[in-house]
Design a protein around this motif. Sequence first.
Motif, PDB file in Angstrom:
ATOM      1  N   ARG A 149       0.954  -0.964  -0.040  1.00  0.00           N
ATOM      2  CA  ARG A 149       0.044  -0.023   0.188  1.00  0.00           C
ATOM      3  C   ARG A 149       0.922   1.322   0.148  1.00  0.00           C
ATOM      4  N   ASN A 150       2.150   1.202   0.629  1.00  0.00           N
ATOM      5  CA  ASN A 150       3.130   2.300   0.537  1.00  0.00           C
ATOM      6  C   ASN A 150       2.563   3.439   0.921  1.00  0.00           C
ATOM      7  N   ALA A 151       2.016   3.368   2.123  1.00  0.00           N
ATOM      8  CA  ALA A 151       1.177   4.586   2.637  1.00  0.00           C
ATOM      9  C   ALA A 151       2.451   5.646   3.272  1.00  0.00           C
ATOM     10  N   GLU A 152       2.047   7.019   3.441  1.00  0.00           N
ATOM     11  CA  GLU A 152       3.184   7.824   3.890  1.00  0.00           C
ATOM     12  C   GLU A 152       3.310   7.725   5.533  1.00  0.00           C
ATOM     13  N   VAL A 153       2.144   7.347   6.044  1.00  0.00           N
ATOM     14  CA  VAL A 153       2.197   7.309   7.549  1.00  0.00           C
ATOM     15  C   VAL A 153       2.131   5.813   7.891  1.00  0.00           C
ATOM     16  N   PRO A 154       2.886   5.297   8.814  1.00  0.00           N
ATOM     17  CA  PRO A 154       2.827   3.695   9.090  1.00  0.00           C
ATOM     18  C   PRO A 154       1.745   3.476   9.844  1.00  0.00           C
ATOM     19  N   LEU A 155       1.223   2.219   9.730  1.00  0.00           N
ATOM     20  CA  LEU A 155       0.106   1.686  10.482  1.00  0.00           C
ATOM     21  C   LEU A 155       0.817   1.414  11.916  1.00  0.00           C
TER      22      LEU A 155
END
Length: 157
Positions: A149-155
Amino acid sequence: MSRRTDYFNDPAAPKANSIVPAVTAFVVNDANDVLLERRSDNGRWGMPGGVQEVGENIAGTVVREVLEETGIHVEVVGLVGIFTDPGHVIAFADGEVRQEFSLCFRARPVGGEIKVSSESFAVRWVPRDELDALDISPTTRRRLEEGFRNAEVPLIS
């Protein structure tokens, strides 16, 4: 017999008696294939990783574990997420029952050659479209999904 048994939201699971800081590495090559190993402790495919040792920083844990388990040298480049689901417990043959506490890091390969270690039956670069066909635990699948998903904010979960 496996040396570990993973339980996922299972009311029959044994009660956790430890929490140990551990890492997994989401390592993707230029072809967008992910580095996975077929683990010798449970026979499932998973991301390389392991427990932090006294005297090392967490990025050093990632680099050491990936090299030991796969033969690939990596550089840590980010954090995919922090996974601490109390519904995921791992029972080990020695009686330890560990609640999940895994920091999943994004890393890029910088050298080395794939090799199998005592902790794995196989190590390989897996194309994303082949992941569904592999025996992968639900928590590892979630980490893989978050990595891709390569989100800017870590889960943080």
